[in-house]
Scaffold this motif. Structure first.
Motif, PDB file in Angstrom:
ATOM      1  N   TYR A 263       0.861  -1.073   0.099  1.00  0.00           N
ATOM      2  CA  TYR A 263      -0.034   0.139  -0.131  1.00  0.00           C
ATOM      3  C   TYR A 263       0.863   1.159  -0.008  1.00  0.00           C
ATOM      4  O   TYR A 263       0.465   2.059  -0.868  1.00  0.00           O
ATOM      5  CB  TYR A 263      -0.726   0.165   1.275  1.00  0.00           C
ATOM      6  N   GLY A 264       1.905   1.236   0.780  1.00  0.00           N
ATOM      7  CA  GLY A 264       2.752   2.333   0.910  1.00  0.00           C
ATOM      8  C   GLY A 264       3.538   2.731  -0.156  1.00  0.00           C
ATOM      9  O   GLY A 264       3.562   3.795  -0.769  1.00  0.00           O
ATOM     10  N   CYS A 265       3.827   1.724  -0.894  1.00  0.00           N
ATOM     11  CA  CYS A 265       5.041   1.665  -2.114  1.00  0.00           C
ATOM     12  C   CYS A 265       3.957   2.296  -3.342  1.00  0.00           C
ATOM     13  O   CYS A 265       4.199   3.341  -3.894  1.00  0.00           O
ATOM     14  CB  CYS A 265       5.324   0.569  -2.522  1.00  0.00           C
TER      15      CYS A 265
ATOM     16  N   VAL B 288       1.017   6.367 -13.228  1.00  0.00           N
ATOM     17  CA  VAL B 288       0.147   6.588 -12.139  1.00  0.00           C
ATOM     18  C   VAL B 288      -1.324   5.873 -12.433  1.00  0.00           C
ATOM     19  O   VAL B 288      -1.889   5.487 -11.499  1.00  0.00           O
ATOM     20  CB  VAL B 288      -0.316   8.204 -12.263  1.00  0.00           C
ATOM     21  N   THR B 289      -1.686   5.548 -13.613  1.00  0.00           N
ATOM     22  CA  THR B 289      -2.890   4.968 -13.905  1.00  0.00           C
ATOM     23  C   THR B 289      -2.607   3.368 -13.401  1.00  0.00           C
ATOM     24  O   THR B 289      -3.754   2.839 -12.802  1.00  0.00           O
ATOM     25  CB  THR B 289      -3.129   4.808 -15.478  1.00  0.00           C
ATOM     26  N   VAL B 290      -1.590   2.874 -13.743  1.00  0.00           N
ATOM     27  CA  VAL B 290      -1.499   1.392 -13.427  1.00  0.00           C
ATOM     28  C   VAL B 290      -1.128   1.331 -11.712  1.00  0.00           C
ATOM     29  O   VAL B 290      -2.094   0.377 -11.033  1.00  0.00           O
ATOM     30  CB  VAL B 290      -0.164   0.925 -13.866  1.00  0.00           C
ATOM     31  N   ALA B 291      -0.607   2.102 -11.162  1.00  0.00           N
ATOM     32  CA  ALA B 291      -0.460   2.237  -9.500  1.00  0.00           C
ATOM     33  C   ALA B 291      -1.857   2.517  -8.924  1.00  0.00           C
ATOM     34  O   ALA B 291      -2.363   1.856  -8.054  1.00  0.00           O
ATOM     35  CB  ALA B 291       0.637   3.275  -9.251  1.00  0.00           C
ATOM     36  N   GLY B 292      -2.550   3.532  -9.374  1.00  0.00           N
ATOM     37  CA  GLY B 292      -3.872   3.726  -8.954  1.00  0.00           C
ATOM     38  C   GLY B 292      -4.944   2.752  -9.147  1.00  0.00           C
ATOM     39  O   GLY B 292      -5.444   2.209  -8.234  1.00  0.00           O
ATOM     40  N   GLY B 293      -4.694   1.939 -10.455  1.00  0.00           N
ATOM     41  CA  GLY B 293      -5.691   0.688 -10.751  1.00  0.00           C
ATOM     42  C   GLY B 293      -5.367  -0.309  -9.795  1.00  0.00           C
ATOM     43  O   GLY B 293      -6.219  -0.954  -8.876  1.00  0.00           O
ATOM     44  N   SER B 294      -3.920  -0.616  -9.340  1.00  0.00           N
ATOM     45  CA  SER B 294      -3.808  -1.653  -8.479  1.00  0.00           C
ATOM     46  C   SER B 294      -4.268  -1.339  -7.105  1.00  0.00           C
ATOM     47  O   SER B 294      -4.783  -2.204  -6.434  1.00  0.00           O
ATOM     48  CB  SER B 294      -2.002  -1.669  -8.599  1.00  0.00           C
ATOM     49  N   LEU B 295      -3.815  -0.221  -6.759  1.00  0.00           N
ATOM     50  CA  LEU B 295      -4.365   0.456  -5.302  1.00  0.00           C
ATOM     51  C   LEU B 295      -5.917   0.280  -5.133  1.00  0.00           C
ATOM     52  O   LEU B 295      -6.504  -0.159  -4.211  1.00  0.00           O
ATOM     53  CB  LEU B 295      -3.940   1.706  -5.243  1.00  0.00           C
ATOM     54  N   SER B 296      -6.675   0.591  -6.154  1.00  0.00           N
ATOM     55  CA  SER B 296      -8.071   0.552  -6.237  1.00  0.00           C
ATOM     56  C   SER B 296      -8.602  -0.889  -6.184  1.00  0.00           C
ATOM     57  O   SER B 296      -9.649  -1.309  -5.231  1.00  0.00           O
ATOM     58  CB  SER B 296      -8.678   1.257  -7.586  1.00  0.00           C
TER      59      SER B 296
END
Length: 143
Positions: A92-94, A118-126
């Motif tokens: 989560y932090g990463c 940012v889209t890939v990281a945001g999609g993964s976090l979501s």
């Protein structure tokens, strides 16, 4: 001979088969780079040894009992749970760090390549947050 651990037998056969296939690929079509060829042979030998070991343990009553005791040990389960929790928190932090740095870099440089990061990281976090919500709802209803 009696099979005491069918799952172990299957996994042992699978590891051995993968090792033999990988070894034959390394022998019949060798790599040009010697270090890569040695690495492939070492990996295939390790796979074969793991497979043979697991295969042999499937026929041993004592080894199967030890495996079951180890699997149901409370300390091992607690350690596994804590490890997965800490891993998820670090992930989560990463992801949040990547999103913040990516958005800051995009704001400073206007480089459109950063949008995909940012889209890939945001999609993964979501996805991770959505799965956490779904799993918590499931466990609230079934406990």
């Amino acid at each position: 001979m009696k099979i005491y651990n069918k799952k172990g037998l299957f996994l042992g056969a699978l590891w051995t088969l993968l090792g033999v296939c990988f070894f034959s690929i390394n022998i019949f079509s060798p790599e040009d780079f010697f270090a890569k060829q040695v690495k492939g042979i070492v990996v295939s030998v390790v796979l074969i040894l793991m497979g043979v070991s697991e295969f042999a343990r499937a026929f041993s009553k004592e080894a199967t009992q030890n495996d079951r005791i180890e699997k149901h040990d409370e300390r091992n389960n607690l350690l596994k749970l804590k490890t997965k929790t800490l891993t998820l928190n670090i992930l989560y932090g990463c992801l949040v760090f990547v999103i913040v740095v990516g958005l800051t870099a995009y704001g400073l440089t206007s480089n459109t390549a950063l949008i995909s990061t940012v889209t890939v990281a945001g999609g993964s976090l979501s996805f991770m947050l959505l799965m956490e919500i779904i799993i918590s709802i499931y466990y609230e209803k079934h406990m």
